[in-house]
Design a protein around this motif. Structure first.
Motif, PDB file in Angstrom:
ATOM      1  N   GLY B 108       0.804  -1.215   0.000  1.00 19.42           N
ATOM      2  CA  GLY B 108       0.000   0.000   0.000  1.00 19.42           C
ATOM      3  C   GLY B 108       0.837   1.264   0.000  1.00 19.42           C
ATOM      4  N   PHE B 109       0.239   2.351   0.496  1.00 23.95           N
ATOM      5  CA  PHE B 109       0.859   3.669   0.374  1.00 23.95           C
ATOM      6  C   PHE B 109       2.120   3.814   1.220  1.00 23.95           C
ATOM      7  CE2 PHE B 109      -2.279   6.411  -1.848  1.00 23.95           C
ATOM      8  CZ  PHE B 109      -3.242   5.450  -2.073  1.00 23.95           C
ATOM      9  N   PHE B 110       2.174   3.184   2.379  1.00 21.57           N
ATOM     10  CA  PHE B 110       3.218   3.539   3.337  1.00 21.57           C
ATOM     11  C   PHE B 110       4.086   2.415   3.871  1.00 21.57           C
ATOM     12  CE2 PHE B 110       1.452   7.827   4.493  1.00 21.57           C
ATOM     13  CZ  PHE B 110       2.607   8.471   4.090  1.00 21.57           C
ATOM     14  N   GLU B 111       3.508   1.213   3.995  1.00 21.32           N
ATOM     15  CA  GLU B 111       4.214   0.152   4.695  1.00 21.32           C
ATOM     16  C   GLU B 111       5.574  -0.093   4.038  1.00 21.32           C
ATOM     17  OE1 GLU B 111       3.330  -4.410   5.817  1.00 21.32           O
ATOM     18  OE2 GLU B 111       1.585  -3.167   5.393  1.00 21.32           O
ATOM     19  N   SER B 112       6.601  -0.310   4.883  1.00 20.08           N
ATOM     20  CA  SER B 112       7.919  -0.521   4.288  1.00 20.08           C
ATOM     21  C   SER B 112       8.184  -2.014   4.142  1.00 20.08           C
ATOM     22  CB  SER B 112       8.995   0.150   5.143  1.00 20.08           C
ATOM     23  OG  SER B 112       8.870  -0.302   6.467  1.00 20.08           O
ATOM     24  N   LEU B 113       9.196  -2.318   3.355  1.00 20.55           N
ATOM     25  CA  LEU B 113       9.556  -3.712   3.112  1.00 20.55           C
ATOM     26  C   LEU B 113      10.087  -4.355   4.382  1.00 20.55           C
ATOM     27  CD1 LEU B 113      11.651  -3.637  -0.176  1.00 20.55           C
ATOM     28  CD2 LEU B 113       9.445  -4.716   0.170  1.00 20.55           C
ATOM     29  N   ASN B 114       9.586  -5.536   4.729  1.00 23.63           N
ATOM     30  CA  ASN B 114      10.258  -6.247   5.818  1.00 23.63           C
ATOM     31  C   ASN B 114      11.355  -7.133   5.240  1.00 23.63           C
ATOM     32  OD1 ASN B 114       9.130  -8.677   4.964  1.00 23.63           O
ATOM     33  ND2 ASN B 114       7.304  -8.362   6.227  1.00 23.63           N
ATOM     34  N   LYS B 115      12.090  -7.789   6.129  1.00 26.53           N
ATOM     35  CA  LYS B 115      13.276  -8.503   5.682  1.00 26.53           C
ATOM     36  C   LYS B 115      12.927  -9.604   4.678  1.00 26.53           C
ATOM     37  CE  LYS B 115      17.594 -10.281   7.595  1.00 26.53           C
ATOM     38  NZ  LYS B 115      17.486 -11.749   7.549  1.00 26.53           N
ATOM     39  N   SER B 116      11.838 -10.342   4.973  1.00 26.15           N
ATOM     40  CA  SER B 116      11.531 -11.467   4.095  1.00 26.15           C
ATOM     41  C   SER B 116      11.042 -10.965   2.728  1.00 26.15           C
ATOM     42  CB  SER B 116      10.498 -12.387   4.746  1.00 26.15           C
ATOM     43  OG  SER B 116       9.193 -11.967   4.467  1.00 26.15           O
ATOM     44  N   GLU B 119      14.024 -10.076   0.788  1.00 22.76           N
ATOM     45  CA  GLU B 119      14.633 -11.284   0.217  1.00 22.76           C
ATOM     46  C   GLU B 119      13.834 -11.810  -0.969  1.00 22.76           C
ATOM     47  OE1 GLU B 119      14.984 -13.761   3.614  1.00 22.76           O
ATOM     48  OE2 GLU B 119      16.716 -12.635   4.396  1.00 22.76           O
ATOM     49  N   GLN B 120      12.491 -11.739  -0.833  1.00 20.34           N
ATOM     50  CA  GLN B 120      11.646 -12.166  -1.955  1.00 20.34           C
ATOM     51  C   GLN B 120      11.988 -11.416  -3.237  1.00 20.34           C
ATOM     52  OE1 GLN B 120       7.484 -11.738  -1.241  1.00 20.34           O
ATOM     53  NE2 GLN B 120       7.425 -13.229   0.408  1.00 20.34           N
ATOM     54  N   CYS B 121      12.202 -10.090  -3.095  1.00 19.46           N
ATOM     55  CA  CYS B 121      12.545  -9.299  -4.276  1.00 19.46           C
ATOM     56  C   CYS B 121      13.845  -9.805  -4.892  1.00 19.46           C
ATOM     57  CB  CYS B 121      12.707  -7.828  -3.917  1.00 19.46           C
ATOM     58  SG  CYS B 121      11.190  -7.092  -3.375  1.00 19.46           S
ATOM     59  N   GLY B 122      14.822 -10.038  -4.009  1.00 17.44           N
ATOM     60  CA  GLY B 122      16.092 -10.574  -4.486  1.00 17.44           C
ATOM     61  C   GLY B 122      15.904 -11.912  -5.188  1.00 17.44           C
ATOM     62  N   ASP B 123      15.088 -12.774  -4.582  1.00 14.51           N
ATOM     63  CA  ASP B 123      14.824 -14.091  -5.170  1.00 14.51           C
ATOM     64  C   ASP B 123      14.168 -13.961  -6.542  1.00 14.51           C
ATOM     65  OD1 ASP B 123      15.859 -15.260  -2.962  1.00 14.51           O
ATOM     66  OD2 ASP B 123      13.933 -15.819  -2.062  1.00 14.51           O
ATOM     67  N   ALA B 124      13.178 -13.050  -6.630  1.00 19.78           N
ATOM     68  CA  ALA B 124      12.466 -12.881  -7.900  1.00 19.78           C
ATOM     69  C   ALA B 124      13.427 -12.406  -8.982  1.00 19.78           C
ATOM     70  CB  ALA B 124      11.319 -11.888  -7.734  1.00 19.78           C
ATOM     71  N   ILE B 125      14.327 -11.483  -8.597  1.00 19.18           N
ATOM     72  CA  ILE B 125      15.281 -10.963  -9.580  1.00 19.18           C
ATOM     73  C   ILE B 125      16.256 -12.060 -10.016  1.00 19.18           C
ATOM     74  CG2 ILE B 125      17.195  -9.340  -9.874  1.00 19.18           C
ATOM     75  CD1 ILE B 125      15.520  -7.333  -8.208  1.00 19.18           C
ATOM     76  N   SER B 126      16.669 -12.903  -9.060  1.00 19.77           N
ATOM     77  CA  SER B 126      17.538 -14.027  -9.441  1.00 19.77           C
ATOM     78  C   SER B 126      16.779 -15.023 -10.300  1.00 19.77           C
ATOM     79  CB  SER B 126      18.060 -14.777  -8.215  1.00 19.77           C
ATOM     80  OG  SER B 126      18.469 -13.887  -7.244  1.00 19.77           O
ATOM     81  N   ALA B 127      15.495 -15.256  -9.954  1.00 20.72           N
ATOM     82  CA  ALA B 127      14.724 -16.258 -10.676  1.00 20.72           C
ATOM     83  C   ALA B 127      14.621 -15.926 -12.167  1.00 20.72           C
ATOM     84  CB  ALA B 127      13.322 -16.386 -10.068  1.00 20.72           C
ATOM     85  N   VAL B 128      14.627 -14.631 -12.505  1.00 24.58           N
ATOM     86  CA  VAL B 128      14.563 -14.265 -13.916  1.00 24.58           C
ATOM     87  C   VAL B 128      15.961 -14.000 -14.485  1.00 24.58           C
ATOM     88  CG1 VAL B 128      12.234 -13.331 -13.735  1.00 24.58           C
ATOM     89  CG2 VAL B 128      14.188 -11.812 -13.422  1.00 24.58           C
ATOM     90  N   GLY B 129      16.986 -14.320 -13.697  1.00 21.56           N
ATOM     91  CA  GLY B 129      18.355 -14.224 -14.194  1.00 21.56           C
ATOM     92  C   GLY B 129      18.881 -12.802 -14.289  1.00 21.56           C
TER      93      GLY B 129
END
Lengths: 288, 254
Positions: B108-116, B119-129
């Motif tokens: 949503g508008f404000f909530e910040s990313l938590n640690k997991s 990591e998910q973002c990192g995983d998604a970026i790795s998953a697409v190489g």
């Protein structure tokens, strides 16, 4: 040298007020201007400024040179045009620039019509060129309030606005934030133009929105650094412009905008991110 | 790999009921009826202008429906990857920032990313190489790299229904294979994948279901039965320009 640069501001109250007022306008208007340039709406701001003018003119006829009257007149005219234009852009095949142009022309024509019907010789000097060197307390409060509201609203809308700019269809298929961002942005544009016309006049107000944003594109790359750079450029332009206006007895609005223009031209030439010098004397390519 | 691999236990099928979508009253999709089961991998195929993108747009809730209905979909169940032309590639954001917008519905508008989630973002970026590209601006990406990052965004959206509009345009074979691998995982985990493509060989090799569209539905069902020479010929024949003097359609207008 020190006295030359800070003297006028420590000696004269009207210069202090002018500086505070113009910095307040910068805080609100420059980030909005950044998004306008990124959304390719740089010239749309001009159209909005014209849409506000008739509202202010009609208010002037009704209430005279009253701060509240002029502000409300400008706000109402601007918001009506922005809302109609936004609605048409979202629900028909017309793009934003066309729908905005259509409504601002109608608004402008209505304004001219009303003024000519009244047969009064309206002195729109204040609205056209602003009043930055003669800010009273009420106006200063108004500028500071608009700057603050604008900053808070921008923070609230930041995420959806960025997503809306990058990939509008993505935001549209995940809920209602898309229209919130769109109308919220138009609202921001209108309130900052109204603040701008009290300080610099309707025509010059756009300068404080667009020029710092355009100049910062030659220095910064990421969105956050672009916004910070452009606000700093805005501050520098206002400060320099007021000094020029003081020493050379120039009207303050144009002096500020010309200072910003000079920063823009310098950035265009020596900017490290794609400026002319950078293009003509490129560094040798890397190995990988 | 915690992303895009969650099973959706509940059954959710999508129904197109006598669906008609129009462009200035001319039908772009005409009286289409189909039931798409949960976990199907459906190819939508047909000539240019057959209404494929219009259909996907409507499923994503971006087009008004002229007649009939779409059931079983809501904005919070769909991840939509439209054709690239709608994305502003000059906007100054990084690959990471683009990908992370996939979490918009959650954050949503404000909530910040938590640690997991980070990591998910990192995983998604790795998953697409695209590991190592996180801080690159999107205007420095090639077409294929941009498409990979948009797939990463779809991964983060983590929705049961995934709509892909010509996802493999101008994509090299390596990227094609990688992205197909991702879609296969979605398919295995019972996500519904609906994809527009012109690549008949690809459909025959990978997609179990096909909807052959030429404004009207020419055929819908198992790929082998739909992608026949007769059907394809029929789609070509059936398809013609808008008739300027066409009368109001009375089919199903009882």
């Amino acid at each position: 040298m020190d006295a030359l640069l800070s003297g006028p501001f420590s000696e004269y109250a009207f210069m202090q007020r002018a500086l505070v007022g113009s910095l307040a306008v910068c805080v609100g208007a420059v980030p909005v201007g950044m998004f306008m340039t990124l959304r390719r709406m740089s010239l749309t701001g001009d159209a909005m400024a014209h849409a506000i003018l008739p509202g202010a003119a009609i208010a002037y006829l009704l209430t005279g040179l009253s701060l509240i009257g002029l502000t409300l007149g400008g706000l109402v005219a601007g918001l009506v045009v922005a809302a109609l234009a936004g609605w048409v852009a979202r629900s028909t095949h017309l793009k934003e620039d066309t729908s905005l142009a259509a409504f601002y022309l109608i608004s402008l024509a209505l304004g001219v019509l009303v003024i000519s019907l009244k047969r009064s010789n309206v002195d729109l000097f204040h609205v056209l060129f602003g009043n930055i060197l003669a800010l009273d307390n009420a106006t200063l409060w108004l500028l500071a309030s608009i700057g603050s509201v604008s900053l808070v609203l921008m923070a609230l809308l930041y995420r959806p606005l960025v997503i809306e700019c990058v990939d509008p269809s993505f935001l549209r298929c995940s809920g209602h934030a898309s229209s919130t961002a769109h109308y919220g942005f138009l609202f921001l544009m209108v309130i900052n133009l109204v603040a701008g016309f009290h300080a610099l006049g309707t025509l010059m107000a756009i300068g404080i929105m667009i020029l710092p944003a355009a100049a910062s594109r030659f220095w910064a790359k990421t969105l956050d650094s672009l916004i910070i750079t452009s606000v700093l450029i805005g501050f520098a332009g206002c400060y320099t412009g007021l000094l020029l206006s003081f020493y050379f007895d120039l009207p303050a609005g144009p002096a500020i905008v010309i200072s910003l223009g000079v920063v823009y031209v310098i950035s265009l030439i020596i900017g490290l991110n794609g400026g002319f010098l950078n293009q003509y004397y490129p560094k040798r390519h890397l190995t990988g | 790999m915690g992303i895009g691999v969650r099973n959706y236990p509940f059954v959710m099928s999508i129904q197109l009921n006598n669906l008609t979508l129009t462009y200035e009253r001319h039908p772009a999709v005409h009286h289409v009826t189909a039931t798409i089961g949960q976990g199907d991998w459906l190819a939508v195929v047909g000539p240019n202008g057959a209404g494929k993108s219009t259909l996907l747009n409507a499923m994503a809730g971006l087009t008004t429906i002229d007649d009939g209905s779409i059931e079983g979909l809501s904005p919070n169940t769909v991840a939509y990857l439209p054709q690239q032309t709608q994305l502003d590639r000059c906007f100054p954001i990084t690959v990471f920032e683009l990908v992370v917008t996939g979490l918009w519905a959650k954050l949503g508008f404000f909530e910040s990313l938590n640690k997991s989630q980070y990591e998910q973002c990192g995983d998604a970026i790795s998953a697409v190489g695209l590991q190592g590209f996180e801080r690159r601006m999107i205007n420095t990406l090639s077409g294929g790299q941009l498409q990979r990052s948009l797939f990463a965004r779809v991964l983060l959206q983590d929705q049961p229904v995934i709509l892909l509009d010509e996802p493999f345009n101008a994509i090299d074979t390596k990227t094609l294979a990688d992205l197909t691998q991702l879609i296969k995982q979605w398919h295995q985990h019972k996500r519904t994948v609906i994809m527009v493509t012109h690549d008949l060989d690809y459909i025959q090799e990978h997609c179990p279901q096909t909807l052959l569209l030429a404004r009207d539905c020419i055929g819908y069902g198992a790929t082998k039965e739909i992608l026949t020479r007769e059907n394809l010929e029929k789609a070509r024949q059936h398809f013609e320009a808008f008739d300027k003097r066409a009368n109001s359609c009375v089919q199903g207008a009882a």
